[in-house]
Scaffold this motif. Structure first.
Motif, PDB file in Angstrom:
ATOM      1  N   ARG A 191      66.504  -1.278 -43.082  1.00  0.00           N
ATOM      2  CA  ARG A 191      67.040  -0.146 -43.843  1.00  0.00           C
ATOM      3  C   ARG A 191      66.314   1.124 -43.407  1.00  0.00           C
ATOM      4  O   ARG A 191      65.308   1.525 -44.001  1.00  0.00           O
ATOM      5  CB  ARG A 191      66.839  -0.392 -45.337  1.00  0.00           C
ATOM      6  CG  ARG A 191      67.643   0.544 -46.234  1.00  0.00           C
ATOM      7  CD  ARG A 191      69.130   0.273 -46.140  1.00  0.00           C
ATOM      8  NE  ARG A 191      69.884   1.039 -47.129  1.00  0.00           N
ATOM      9  CZ  ARG A 191      71.195   1.199 -47.093  1.00  0.00           C
ATOM     10  NH1 ARG A 191      71.884   0.661 -46.112  1.00  0.00           N
ATOM     11  NH2 ARG A 191      71.813   1.896 -48.019  1.00  0.00           N
ATOM     12  N   PRO A 192      66.782   1.794 -42.377  1.00  0.00           N
ATOM     13  CA  PRO A 192      66.112   3.020 -41.915  1.00  0.00           C
ATOM     14  C   PRO A 192      66.324   4.177 -42.882  1.00  0.00           C
ATOM     15  O   PRO A 192      67.225   4.153 -43.724  1.00  0.00           O
ATOM     16  CB  PRO A 192      66.796   3.285 -40.574  1.00  0.00           C
ATOM     17  CG  PRO A 192      68.164   2.702 -40.743  1.00  0.00           C
ATOM     18  CD  PRO A 192      67.981   1.481 -41.598  1.00  0.00           C
ATOM     19  N   ASN A 193      65.502   5.204 -42.739  1.00  0.00           N
ATOM     20  CA  ASN A 193      65.725   6.420 -43.521  1.00  0.00           C
ATOM     21  C   ASN A 193      65.113   7.614 -42.817  1.00  0.00           C
ATOM     22  O   ASN A 193      64.247   7.480 -41.953  1.00  0.00           O
ATOM     23  CB  ASN A 193      65.190   6.280 -44.949  1.00  0.00           C
ATOM     24  CG  ASN A 193      63.678   6.143 -45.023  1.00  0.00           C
ATOM     25  OD1 ASN A 193      62.935   7.036 -44.626  1.00  0.00           O
ATOM     26  ND2 ASN A 193      63.209   5.003 -45.550  1.00  0.00           N
ATOM     27  N   LEU A 194      65.584   8.771 -43.209  1.00  0.00           N
ATOM     28  CA  LEU A 194      65.001  10.062 -42.825  1.00  0.00           C
ATOM     29  C   LEU A 194      64.318  10.599 -44.073  1.00  0.00           C
ATOM     30  O   LEU A 194      64.969  10.795 -45.104  1.00  0.00           O
ATOM     31  CB  LEU A 194      66.094  11.018 -42.346  1.00  0.00           C
ATOM     32  CG  LEU A 194      65.700  12.482 -42.135  1.00  0.00           C
ATOM     33  CD1 LEU A 194      64.682  12.624 -41.009  1.00  0.00           C
ATOM     34  CD2 LEU A 194      66.946  13.325 -41.848  1.00  0.00           C
ATOM     35  N   GLN A 206      64.759  11.746 -49.485  1.00  0.00           N
ATOM     36  CA  GLN A 206      64.907  10.625 -48.570  1.00  0.00           C
ATOM     37  C   GLN A 206      66.390  10.367 -48.346  1.00  0.00           C
ATOM     38  O   GLN A 206      67.162  10.278 -49.300  1.00  0.00           O
ATOM     39  CB  GLN A 206      64.226   9.368 -49.122  1.00  0.00           C
ATOM     40  CG  GLN A 206      64.190   8.220 -48.137  1.00  0.00           C
ATOM     41  CD  GLN A 206      63.265   7.106 -48.591  1.00  0.00           C
ATOM     42  OE1 GLN A 206      63.671   6.245 -49.362  1.00  0.00           O
ATOM     43  NE2 GLN A 206      62.017   7.123 -48.109  1.00  0.00           N
ATOM     44  N   VAL A 207      66.770  10.272 -47.089  1.00  0.00           N
ATOM     45  CA  VAL A 207      68.167  10.123 -46.699  1.00  0.00           C
ATOM     46  C   VAL A 207      68.361   8.744 -46.079  1.00  0.00           C
ATOM     47  O   VAL A 207      67.642   8.371 -45.146  1.00  0.00           O
ATOM     48  CB  VAL A 207      68.561  11.213 -45.680  1.00  0.00           C
ATOM     49  CG1 VAL A 207      70.018  11.056 -45.257  1.00  0.00           C
ATOM     50  CG2 VAL A 207      68.324  12.601 -46.266  1.00  0.00           C
ATOM     51  N   THR A 208      69.323   7.992 -46.605  1.00  0.00           N
ATOM     52  CA  THR A 208      69.667   6.699 -46.026  1.00  0.00           C
ATOM     53  C   THR A 208      71.095   6.741 -45.505  1.00  0.00           C
ATOM     54  O   THR A 208      71.882   7.631 -45.850  1.00  0.00           O
ATOM     55  CB  THR A 208      69.523   5.564 -47.044  1.00  0.00           C
ATOM     56  OG1 THR A 208      70.359   5.836 -48.182  1.00  0.00           O
ATOM     57  CG2 THR A 208      68.077   5.426 -47.504  1.00  0.00           C
ATOM     58  N   PHE A 231      69.034  13.988 -35.856  1.00  0.00           N
ATOM     59  CA  PHE A 231      68.325  12.721 -35.709  1.00  0.00           C
ATOM     60  C   PHE A 231      69.109  11.773 -34.812  1.00  0.00           C
ATOM     61  O   PHE A 231      70.322  11.653 -34.908  1.00  0.00           O
ATOM     62  CB  PHE A 231      67.985  12.072 -37.060  1.00  0.00           C
ATOM     63  CG  PHE A 231      69.143  11.786 -37.985  1.00  0.00           C
ATOM     64  CD1 PHE A 231      69.754  10.535 -38.001  1.00  0.00           C
ATOM     65  CD2 PHE A 231      69.596  12.747 -38.887  1.00  0.00           C
ATOM     66  CE1 PHE A 231      70.792  10.249 -38.883  1.00  0.00           C
ATOM     67  CE2 PHE A 231      70.635  12.474 -39.768  1.00  0.00           C
ATOM     68  CZ  PHE A 231      71.241  11.229 -39.757  1.00  0.00           C
ATOM     69  N   ALA A 232      68.370  11.148 -33.894  1.00  0.00           N
ATOM     70  CA  ALA A 232      68.950  10.240 -32.911  1.00  0.00           C
ATOM     71  C   ALA A 232      68.700   8.804 -33.337  1.00  0.00           C
ATOM     72  O   ALA A 232      67.615   8.469 -33.826  1.00  0.00           O
ATOM     73  CB  ALA A 232      68.354  10.494 -31.528  1.00  0.00           C
TER      74      ALA A 232
END
Length: 356
Positions: A191-194, A206-208, A231-232
């Motif tokens: 589960r990645p996030n920015l 926090q952005v998912t 974001f890449a």
């Protein structure tokens, strides 16, 4: 007779050497790590035309770097999982500090100066759990370790300082890895996030990603002067899925995902290695060394075109366009859908070009 070299050496011995600015290192505009033809490794300083202003050996493969905002000091980060960070006096060509992570941690390839160059922030994770940490180093105290705070996710990679100088943008890739061999352990549940943090480690936002993109690992960041973040991503799901590899975001808003036409997206092979805004800020691009492609997008996320180049990866703003590098030692200028050769060095450039 006292020469400049012996005079500087005496000052170094006395601990009173002057803090030289970047002019003393040839006024480089960029930093880039490379593998040499003899299998050794080095960090290069490059001017805007791709000429080398300095070259300093590294003990192993480098990844990204950071340049001090005032003095000719570069920080070279080992490739993830890293055990070394070198602080280099680029004017004198000397390693002046060797940083190691705390026991049980590893460096993850990126870092940034903050607080006017008085702090170095490093991307790290706990080797056993992949929980992310931002390491804090006191520059004026000889890069002494003074603390850390959580990144808000696992498998962090890139981190950048926002234009306000008080906010940190951090790419949590979401991948748990085996510290011994980089085996990915949680691809089904990643589960990645920015994440945006203040410099005390408090979460701002926090952005998912949507559930069907939970295997899109957020890896690298580009920041425009007005706070727009690119974001890449790297796709860790089934091959040939043609998922978006670029996102755009502003604090307080929802992200925009930018996709290329199907054939172009497939050509990227699910992998974006670097990202940068153009020099004029009107667009941004991502690169794929696997696909040998550079994709350009507007700042609204519209696909503008592609450039083909084998093993292209490094990318940075240059002029109105970009400086790009490849694994064959070439540096070239990209504007619109055209590329122009600048220089070729006897090396294989690593993934990133860092702007000073």
């Amino acid at each position: 007779m006292t020469t400049r070299r012996t005079f500087l050496a005496s000052l170094l011995a006395a601990g009173t050497a002057p803090r030289l600015g970047w002019a003393a290192a040839g006024n480089p505009a960029f930093l880039a790590a490379a593998k040499e033809h003899d299998e050794s490794f080095a960090l290069y300083g490059l001017d805007t035309d791709g000429h080398a202003t300095f070259r300093i050996p590294l003990p192993a493969r480098g990844h990204a770097g950071a340049g001090h905002p005032r003095r000719a000091e570069a920080v070279a980060f080992a490739r993830r999982p890293g055990r070394f960070v070198l602080v280099i006096d680029c004017a004198r060509g000397e390693v002046i500090h060797r940083l190691t992570p705390p026991a049980g941690n590893q460096f993850n390839g990126h870092g940034v100066f903050a607080d006017g160059g008085t702090r170095l922030l490093t991307s790290e994770q706990a080797s056993a759990t992949s929980e992310g940490q931002v390491g804090i180093w006191d520059v004026d105290a000889g890069y002494a370790r003074i603390g850390s705070f959580p990144t808000g996710g696992i498998g962090p990679h890139d981190l950048r300082l926002m234009p306000d100088g008080a906010t940190l943008a951090l790419a949590n890739g979401g991948i748990a890895t085996d510290p011994a061999d980089r085996t990915k352990l949680n691809l089904d549940t990643m589960r990645p996030n920015l994440t945006y943090l203040d410099l005390a480690g408090e979460t701002i936002q926090q952005v998912t990603l949507p559930p069907d993109l939970h295997q899109s690992s957020i890896r690298h960041l580009a920041i425009r002067g007005d706070g727009l973040v690119g974001f890449a991503m790297q796709w860790e799901g089934l091959p040939d899925s043609a998922t978006p590899l670029l996102g755009l975001h502003r604090i307080g808003q929802e992200p925009t995902l930018a996709a290329a036409p199907l054939a172009d997206e497939l050509a990227m092979q699910g992998y974006a290695g670097s990202i940068a805004f153009s020099g004029d800020g009107r667009e941004l691009a991502i690169t794929s060394p696997r696909g040998g492609r550079l994709h350009r997008f507007s700042d609204k996320g519209d696909f503008l075109g592609a450039v083909s180049r084998a093993d292209i990866c490094g990318l940075a703003p240059r002029g109105k366009g970009y400086l790009a590098s490849d694994g064959l030692g070439a540096l070239f200028d990209v504007r619109s859908d055209e590329r122009r050769a600048l220089e070729r060095h006897a090396c294989a450039w690593d993934n990133h070009i860092v702007t000073l």
